[in-house]
Write a protein that holds these residues in place. Structure first.
Motif, PDB file in Angstrom:
ATOM      1  N   ASN A   1      -7.672   3.212  11.452  1.00 10.01           N
ATOM      2  CA  ASN A   1      -7.203   2.788  10.140  1.00 10.01           C
ATOM      3  C   ASN A   1      -6.713   1.346  10.117  1.00 10.01           C
ATOM      4  OD1 ASN A   1      -7.623   5.149   8.602  1.00 10.01           O
ATOM      5  ND2 ASN A   1      -5.937   6.103   9.704  1.00 10.01           N
TER       6      ASN A   1
ATOM      7  N   ARG B   1      -4.282   1.239   7.011  1.00  7.51           N
ATOM      8  CA  ARG B   1      -4.456   2.090   5.829  1.00  7.51           C
ATOM      9  C   ARG B   1      -3.586   3.322   6.022  1.00  7.51           C
ATOM     10  NH1 ARG B   1     -10.017   0.249   6.100  1.00  7.51           N
ATOM     11  NH2 ARG B   1     -10.363   1.674   7.824  1.00  7.51           N
ATOM     12  N   SER B   2      -2.829   3.675   5.000  1.00  7.36           N
ATOM     13  CA  SER B   2      -2.027   4.889   5.103  1.00  7.36           C
ATOM     14  C   SER B   2      -2.104   5.607   3.767  1.00  7.36           C
ATOM     15  CB  SER B   2      -0.577   4.540   5.438  1.00  7.36           C
ATOM     16  OG  SER B   2       0.052   4.025   4.291  1.00  7.36           O
ATOM     17  N   GLU B   3      -1.490   6.786   3.727  1.00  5.11           N
ATOM     18  CA  GLU B   3      -1.569   7.557   2.490  1.00  5.11           C
ATOM     19  C   GLU B   3      -0.843   6.870   1.344  1.00  5.11           C
ATOM     20  OE1 GLU B   3      -0.365  11.581   3.145  1.00  5.11           O
ATOM     21  OE2 GLU B   3      -1.928  11.833   4.678  1.00  5.11           O
ATOM     22  N   GLN B   4       0.166   6.064   1.689  1.00  7.49           N
ATOM     23  CA  GLN B   4       0.908   5.369   0.633  1.00  7.49           C
ATOM     24  C   GLN B   4       0.286   4.019   0.292  1.00  7.49           C
ATOM     25  OE1 GLN B   4       3.175   6.216   3.562  1.00  7.49           O
ATOM     26  NE2 GLN B   4       3.067   8.275   2.733  1.00  7.49           N
TER      27      GLN B   4
END
Lengths: 317, 323
Positions: free
Chosen positions: A59, A12-15
């Motif tokens: 994440n 999971r990342s911000e993008q």
């Protein structure tokens, strides 16, 4: 012995969700050497870190199934996993310069692993460490055992790391580019050593590299990875003599031939590997492939068994 | 090893010599710095100034003055104060050393132990509420000026709550000799120790946490995980052990500086006549012999502390050892 089925690893990342591994399945049989090739970012290391249970990024999302000797590793508790790690599944890392704790002698570090898994005395563990160092051809093992990592050369350190990995007779050894950081002459010695030890300890080996030459040298079977997927798999000879996937062909073309006419320029693969956030629909090698045609806008499947490639070209399946 | 010690002693002598010359020049030879007019007072006549110069030996060439002073400090030990003539300076400075050492040593033990616990616990529980609250506490500890904290401590333990069961054990301010009674010595110092240590606990705890978190990303920690070791063992035996190297560097600098007089504020607040307090008083009335002597002693301790740190380095980090 090791069965990986439809393994998916995402971060999971911000993008958004970055899919590092996108449905990888493979088996490793007992005593077999499986080679994994692919460029940086193709997911070789991540898939094996998943096998080791060493992805501890909060994440990370791991889906699919990893079975080791019939036991499911995905979702296994950390305490259970710890008993397997180092004892049943051991790992050799890429950079021997940083893989050892700088403040302890190599003997201490090898004995530490033995003592973590076996109930033996400290002096017995030390003796075992000396034997292991002798086995990996370190000269004067009784003397070398009290050396600190910085006092050894790169090749010697990698031998020490290998000795440590073998200390509990693991049935599976994962080698993550163990020769990449070494000189060519030392590389050859380490490859010989891995092969010899694999025979003596009867361990299966998964050998990661980006070097086709190293794979040709050591592997029984080969898996070519690209963009988080397996694009081609097969016995070593089949794959090297009759590569089916355009990516494998391109990789082999980027090695200068020893005989015959030498090309003016080596052929490089144009373009760059796909971004994990924005993977192309369809075949992920599509944008860089010279044989691309209409069918490639759909994701090709990898054949079920034998020598197979994930490609729609005639004869690839 | 023997050679290293000799080398270290030479280095120490060199540093002390350099510092003493520098301080001497600042007070005796910078333009406008005329010790005689200081001693004689404002508006003194030329005759009086001349008499003062003669009496204090300030009419001699500057290097003679320097060597006379060094001789009086190190060889005869009979250097006297400019302000309070006849007061022997060297015994006065020697008297302050046990006070300062007692204060700083105790505080150092507290701050090393507690900052290690806090830093390790915070790193182990990274991003949890425990980690966050420990780091906020650390920040509060760092932000409280020691003179203010000391006064608050005094207010609480000496007056407001002194008569309750909590603080009735706190003796009146001042230092008690260890030989005269270890218990009294200990009790008088507990509150100053805590006061002095709080700043450093916060600082060191935060630094150690950051170091540990960085160390936990290292390749050798991944190797340790691949070996099947427990997280606790990895944290304590691998990450903490390597993080101690930078911890010790910081410790050496702070410890040396504190013993050399930086514990001044704590000493003043708790009425402890340590080396910091003595220097401070001497600076107030420009008592040059005392300033010179305390500075030389302070530099001696700073250099000593660094020597101890170097030895600790050799123990902690095999890469520093010579083959």
């Amino acid at each position: 012995m090791l069965e990986v089925k439809d393994l998916k690893v995402s971060f999971r990342s911000e993008q958004g969700l970055m899919r590092a591994i996108d449905g990888v399945s493979f088996n490793v049989g007992e005593g077999e050497i499986l080679g994994m090739v692919g460029e940086s970012g193709s997911g070789k290391t991540v898939s094996l870190l998943a096998v080791m249970g060493l992805i501890n990024d909060p994440n990370a999302v791991i889906e699919g199934s990893i079975k080791f000797k019939g036991r499911e590793l995905v979702g296994m508790s950390n305490a259970e996993m710890r008993k397997l790690r180092g004892r049943e599944i051991a790992m050799i890392f890429q950079d021997p310069m940083t893989a050892l704790t700088p403040v302890y002698t190599i003997g201490w570090q090898i004995a530490e692993q033995i003592l973590a898994h076996e109930k033996i005395s400290k002096s017995a563990a030390r003796q075992k460490a000396i034997d292991l160092l002798a086995e990996v051809n370190i000269p004067n093992p009784a003397d070398a055992i009290d050396r600190y990592p910085h006092q050894l050369s790169g090749g010697m350190r990698q031998r020490a790391v290998i000795a440590m990995a073998l200390s509990c007779n693991p049935s599976l050894l994962v080698a993550d580019e163990p020769t990449t950081a070494l000189d060519v002459t030392v590389q050859a010695q380490i490859l010989d050593l891995v092969r010899k030890l694999q025979r003596n300890h009867k361990s299966a080996v998964v050998f990661i590299t980006h070097d086709m030459g190293v794979i040709a040298e050591i592997a029984d079977r080969v898996m070519v990875m690209y963009g988080g997927r397996i694009v081609e798999r097969g016995q070593r000879n089949e794959l090297f003599l009759k590569p089916k996937h355009p990516y494998t062909k391109a990789l082999l073309d980027s090695i200068p031939p020893l005989e015959g006419e030498k090309p003016k320029r080596l052929r490089a693969i144009s373009g760059s590997p796909p971004s994990l956030l924005n993977r192309p629909t369809g075949c992920c090698f599509g944008p860089r492939c010279v044989f691309r045609f209409e069918a490639c806008s759909v994701q090709p499947d990898l054949g079920k068994s034998g020598h197979a490639a994930a490609c729609f070209l005639k004869g690839a399946q | 090893m023997f050679l290293a010690i000799i080398q270290r002693l030479w280095q120490m002598l060199f540093v002390m010599f350099g510092i003493s010359v520098l301080v001497f020049l600042i007070f005796f030879a910078t333009p406008g710095a005329d010790p005689a007019s200081r001693i004689a007072g404002r508006g003194a006549s030329a005759e009086i100034l001349e008499a003062v110069r003669k009496s204090f030996g300030l009419d001699q060439p500057i290097y003679v003055q320097y060597f006379t002073m060094m001789k009086k400090i190190f060889i005869t030990g009979d250097l006297t104060s400019f302000v309070n003539r006849g007061w022997k300076v060297v015994p006065a400075v020697l008297d302050t050393i046990p006070v300062t050492i007692s204060l700083v040593m105790g505080a150092a033990i507290l701050w090393v132990v507690f900052s290690m616990i806090i830093g390790t616990v915070a790193a182990a529980t990274k991003d949890s509420w425990l980690d966050r609250s420990l780091m906020i506490l650390g920040l509060i500890g760092i932000s409280m000026p020691v003179f203010w904290l000391g006064e608050v401590m005094n207010l609480v333990t000496q007056s407001r709550f002194h008569d309750t069961w909590m603080f009735s054990w706190v003796p009146p301010l001042g230092y008690k000799n260890f030989i005269d009674g270890p218990k009294a010595w200990f009790l008088t110092l507990v509150i100053p120790w805590i006061t002095l240590a709080i700043l450093y606990i916060g600082l060191y705890g935060r630094v150690l946490r950051a170091n540990l978190i960085e160390a936990m990303q290292e390749d050798y920690v991944r190797t340790a995980r691949a070996k099947g070791l427990s997280e606790t063992r990895i944290l304590l035996r691998h990450a903490l052990r390597t993080s101690l190297i930078s911890f010790v560097t910081l410790f050496g600098l702070d410890f040396g500086a504190l013993v050399g007089g930086s514990a001044l504020l704590t000493e003043v607040v708790f009425n402890l006549h340590g080396i910091g307090k003595l220097t401070y008083d001497a600076l107030l009335n420009l008592d040059l012999p005392i300033i010179m002597t305390t500075v030389i002693f302070a530099s001696f301790f700073v250099v000593m502390a660094n020597a101890v740190v170097d030895v600790l380095y050799i123990i902690l980090d095999p890469r520093v050892r010579k083959a």
